[in-house]
Enzyme design. Sequence first.
Site, PDB file in Angstrom:
ATOM      1  N   ASP A 172       8.223 -30.300 -26.611  1.00 41.34           N
ATOM      2  CA  ASP A 172       6.712 -29.620 -26.668  1.00 41.34           C
ATOM      3  C   ASP A 172       6.949 -28.477 -27.904  1.00 41.34           C
ATOM      4  OD1 ASP A 172       8.927 -28.427 -25.262  1.00 41.34           O
ATOM      5  OD2 ASP A 172       7.617 -27.179 -24.051  1.00 41.34           O
ATOM      6  N   HIS A 192       5.462 -20.326 -25.161  1.00 42.52           N
ATOM      7  CA  HIS A 192       4.558 -20.805 -23.919  1.00 42.52           C
ATOM      8  C   HIS A 192       3.764 -19.458 -23.820  1.00 42.52           C
ATOM      9  CE1 HIS A 192       5.747 -24.683 -23.626  1.00 42.52           C
ATOM     10  NE2 HIS A 192       7.155 -24.317 -23.304  1.00 42.52           N
ATOM     11  N   GLU A 200      13.275 -29.133 -27.663  1.00 41.42           N
ATOM     12  CA  GLU A 200      12.612 -30.043 -26.463  1.00 41.42           C
ATOM     13  C   GLU A 200      11.131 -30.510 -27.250  1.00 41.42           C
ATOM     14  OE1 GLU A 200      12.493 -28.235 -22.536  1.00 41.42           O
ATOM     15  OE2 GLU A 200      11.589 -30.197 -21.615  1.00 41.42           O
ATOM     16  N   HIS A 260       7.807 -31.414 -16.118  1.00 45.23           N
ATOM     17  CA  HIS A 260       8.742 -31.754 -15.446  1.00 45.23           C
ATOM     18  C   HIS A 260       8.798 -31.672 -13.770  1.00 45.23           C
ATOM     19  CE1 HIS A 260       9.913 -31.221 -19.514  1.00 45.23           C
ATOM     20  NE2 HIS A 260      10.719 -30.412 -19.334  1.00 45.23           N
ATOM     21  N   TYR A 306       7.002 -19.391 -13.877  1.00 44.50           N
ATOM     22  CA  TYR A 306       7.932 -19.949 -15.104  1.00 44.50           C
ATOM     23  C   TYR A 306       9.407 -19.984 -14.838  1.00 44.50           C
ATOM     24  CZ  TYR A 306       8.999 -21.715 -19.692  1.00 44.50           C
ATOM     25  OH  TYR A 306       9.642 -22.360 -20.616  1.00 44.50           O
ATOM     26  N   ASP A 365      11.372 -20.697 -25.217  1.00 44.00           N
ATOM     27  CA  ASP A 365      10.863 -20.660 -23.846  1.00 44.00           C
ATOM     28  C   ASP A 365      11.012 -19.285 -22.993  1.00 44.00           C
ATOM     29  OD1 ASP A 365      10.065 -23.466 -23.615  1.00 44.00           O
ATOM     30  OD2 ASP A 365      12.286 -24.155 -23.317  1.00 44.00           O
ATOM     31  N   HIS A 422      14.133 -24.361 -30.505  1.00 39.15           N
ATOM     32  CA  HIS A 422      14.701 -25.355 -29.327  1.00 39.15           C
ATOM     33  C   HIS A 422      14.015 -26.851 -29.704  1.00 39.15           C
ATOM     34  CE1 HIS A 422      14.785 -26.627 -25.478  1.00 39.15           C
ATOM     35  NE2 HIS A 422      14.068 -26.126 -24.825  1.00 39.15           N
ATOM     36  N   HIS A 430      16.595 -22.886 -22.153  1.00 45.65           N
ATOM     37  CA  HIS A 430      17.093 -23.609 -21.057  1.00 45.65           C
ATOM     38  C   HIS A 430      17.916 -24.874 -21.488  1.00 45.65           C
ATOM     39  CE1 HIS A 430      13.843 -26.603 -20.575  1.00 45.65           C
ATOM     40  NE2 HIS A 430      13.397 -25.629 -21.181  1.00 45.65           N
TER      41      HIS A 430
HETATM   42 FE1  FEO Z   1      12.139 -26.201 -23.061  1.00 46.05          FE
HETATM   43 FE2  FEO Z   1       9.184 -25.290 -23.632  1.00 46.05          FE
HETATM   44  O1  FEO Z   1      10.453 -26.443 -23.832  1.00 46.05           O
END
Ligand code: FEO
Length: 417
Positions: free
Chosen positions: A95, A237, A93, A37, A204, A176, A91, A157
């Site tokens: 990923d 992550h 998203e 991003h 991060y 996240d 989540h 997030h």
């Molecule tokens: Fe909000 Fe690791 O994606």
Amino acid sequence: MSTCPDIPGADSPYRALPISDHVYWVGAVDWALRDFHGYATERGTTYNAFLILADKVTLIDTVKRPFADEMFARIASVIDPAKIDVIVSDHSEMDHSGCLPDVLARAPHAALYASPNGVKALTDHFHLAHPILAVKDGEQIDLGNMALTCLETRMLHWPDSMVSYLDADRILFTNDAFGMHYATAERFADDLDPAILYHEAKNYFANILTPYAGLVLKVLDRLQGLALPMDIIAPDHGPLWREDTESILGWYTEWAEQCPTTKALIVYDTMWGSTEKMARALAEGLAAGGAQPKLIPLSGSHRSDVALELLDAGALLVGSPTLNNNLFPTVADVLYYLKGLRKQNLIGLAFGSCGWGGEAVTQVQELLTAMKVEQVVDPLKIKYVPTGDVLARCVALGTQIAETLRARTQEHNDAEV
Ligand code: FEO
């Protein structure tokens, strides 16, 4: 739906890694990722997914879709993926959700859970025929011989974000939150260099979570109130926190509070060296006044490095030459990025050299105002090359800003006592 990848055979190099009595790490390591991003990820990342061998075999999150083979191979090294009974999407998203359709293709009987907002987001992402079950804040998912408790963490997030707690092994799966972009062969933070962990966790937070700092504090308060025993904090992550859960919780508190500090960031670009001369003179004045200046020349710096440095700064001074009646492109890039991050408790200054017009300084001033950066001195715009008097004025302005920073920091510290 796209074609489901084949399950890799027994010769696959990928194996699940046990992290507790009932849980395996079945994620993927993305050594090559260099941009997330618009945030520079120089150390790559991991997409962590977790397999719980409960009575109901459960998968927590998945991985980015190009890594589906890696995730399926790790799962298959423990159990046939068709035996997954429950999937929890903390989540939406991609990923973390990218392989959901593939998992459902392999385990069509599996129950898929997400937060109420997650149900909407996953529906809009994947348009699945498979039902998605909403799990409410505080609700438990029964896994037979153990349970997962889900807690919504809206806007950390994304609106759908939640964390889930496995009582049997005392693991908080945090998606996240508490993560970092750091590709390593190690899975636990206590096997890694603490200085790198601090840097990447802060990086991060600065680039992903700064806009939601107030919500981070609420989540930290809630976790403290619940007093869940946590042997492992398992983000999606980077490494997992095992012996040092207090470290990451303490760091998050520090970063989320965004207290005033005496660090002053001077972010600038320069066309013929004049705006840079002003920046360096401002730094002299800031240091003389007891602040800690840090210059960031945008000609060689990435926007996410600026965000990282800004996280613990008390002042943001921005210098821009004027190019074609506008901001210098590098300055525009960084200011729009920082505007979205909404760092609080900043004072600042717009400055710069121009040949004519000088619109850039006014535009910096307007953007700082939009960012709620309190400008305690008037913008400083000069023509062409600064004289000795102009540089002396920069030094004086730097000192004045430093004195304001020191006063604000002292006032905050006194209030804390
Ligand atoms: Fe909000 Fe690791 O994606």
